[in-house]
Design an enzyme around this catalytic site. Sequence first.
Site, PDB file in Angstrom:
ATOM      1  N   ASP A   1       1.007  -1.144   0.147  1.00 23.77           N
ATOM      2  CA  ASP A   1      -0.017  -0.101  -0.056  1.00 23.77           C
ATOM      3  C   ASP A   1       0.879   1.194   0.135  1.00 23.77           C
ATOM      4  O   ASP A   1       1.293   1.711  -0.962  1.00 23.77           O
ATOM      5  CB  ASP A   1      -0.893  -0.047   1.093  1.00 23.77           C
TER       6      ASP A   1
ATOM      7  N   ASP B   1      -7.531  -9.113   5.881  1.00 25.01           N
ATOM      8  CA  ASP B   1      -8.644  -9.213   6.805  1.00 25.01           C
ATOM      9  C   ASP B   1      -9.234  -7.933   6.992  1.00 25.01           C
ATOM     10  O   ASP B   1      -8.789  -6.828   6.538  1.00 25.01           O
ATOM     11  CB  ASP B   1      -8.086  -9.720   8.462  1.00 25.01           C
TER      12      ASP B   1
HETATM   13  P1  5GP Z   1       1.796  -0.541   3.800  1.00 25.81           P
HETATM   14  O1  5GP Z   1       2.813  -0.637   4.832  1.00 25.81           O
HETATM   15  O2  5GP Z   1       2.573  -0.914   2.286  1.00 25.81           O
HETATM   16  O3  5GP Z   1       1.170   0.804   3.824  1.00 25.81           O
HETATM   17  O4  5GP Z   1       0.763  -1.507   4.216  1.00 25.81           O
HETATM   18  C1  5GP Z   1       1.066  -2.832   4.366  1.00 25.81           C
HETATM   19  C2  5GP Z   1       0.124  -3.466   5.088  1.00 25.81           C
HETATM   20  O5  5GP Z   1      -1.065  -2.756   5.388  1.00 25.81           O
HETATM   21  C3  5GP Z   1      -0.343  -4.688   4.409  1.00 25.81           C
HETATM   22  O6  5GP Z   1       0.549  -5.853   4.552  1.00 25.81           O
HETATM   23  C4  5GP Z   1      -1.882  -4.877   5.023  1.00 25.81           C
HETATM   24  O7  5GP Z   1      -1.723  -5.869   6.292  1.00 25.81           O
HETATM   25  C5  5GP Z   1      -2.396  -3.524   5.497  1.00 25.81           C
HETATM   26  N1  5GP Z   1      -3.148  -3.020   4.205  1.00 25.81           N
HETATM   27  C6  5GP Z   1      -2.906  -2.138   3.238  1.00 25.81           C
HETATM   28  N2  5GP Z   1      -3.882  -1.788   2.490  1.00 25.81           N
HETATM   29  C7  5GP Z   1      -4.975  -2.731   2.859  1.00 25.81           C
HETATM   30  C8  5GP Z   1      -6.138  -3.294   2.414  1.00 25.81           C
HETATM   31  O8  5GP Z   1      -6.888  -2.720   1.382  1.00 25.81           O
HETATM   32  N3  5GP Z   1      -6.916  -4.153   2.936  1.00 25.81           N
HETATM   33  C9  5GP Z   1      -6.463  -4.905   4.167  1.00 25.81           C
HETATM   34  N4  5GP Z   1      -7.070  -6.016   4.543  1.00 25.81           N
HETATM   35  N5  5GP Z   1      -5.084  -4.651   4.676  1.00 25.81           N
HETATM   36  C10 5GP Z   1      -4.618  -3.650   3.972  1.00 25.81           C
END
Ligand code: 5GP
Length: 180
Positions: free
Chosen positions: A107, A163
């Site tokens: 994300d 989740d």
């Molecule tokens: P980042 O550090 O890249 O922003 O986010 C990583 C983590 O955020 C992912 O491994 C996941 O656990 C959570 N995450 C980000 N976007 C989503 C989403 O659309 N749905 C869900 N369920 N988790 C998300």
Amino acid sequence: MEKVVAIHDKKFSLYIDEPTIQRRINELSHTLEKDYRNKDLLLICILNGAFMFAADLAKAIEGDIEVSFVKVSSYVGTESTGKVDELIGLTADLKGKHVLIIEDIVDTGLTIDKVIFLLQDKKPENIEICTLLYKPEAFVGKHLPKYVGFDIPNKFVVGYGLDYNELGRNLKEIYQLKPE
Ligand code: 5GP
């Protein structure tokens, strides 16, 4: 008709069905077999969300590979720096290995940045990222995922390991939050 699931207080509509996910995983596995031919490949699955993707991907790859599982934990350290990150459960020896991080979704990319920072200490030959889902609009990280299942818009998704407040991980498909 649109397939909708209710999880807690929210509704989600079917976004990527099971055959489409499995087809893409097969394609990714062929690419990985080619790119890592004659190399010591170690998959590192980031728990909890990537468990289902890592399982299906590992099954689709032919040849000798290692599979390991880690959890990223953040705790308040005793130093003045405040929050400290650590990887729980990393037992594999990374020296000389070609490490492929398996993520459910990238994300902002900040989790991956932390994981790579912590893994680099262990002196692997190289580190790449393989994620099932990638949200390009949200990405602000330092490390772009090299292998991506699907680029998706910046909307909340559940299912196939992901989740919503701990429910929805067992869904075989990926669902997108329905606007209220
Ligand atoms: P980042 O550090 O890249 O922003 O986010 C990583 C983590 O955020 C992912 O491994 C996941 O656990 C959570 N995450 C980000 N976007 C989503 C989403 O659309 N749905 C869900 N369920 N988790 C998300």
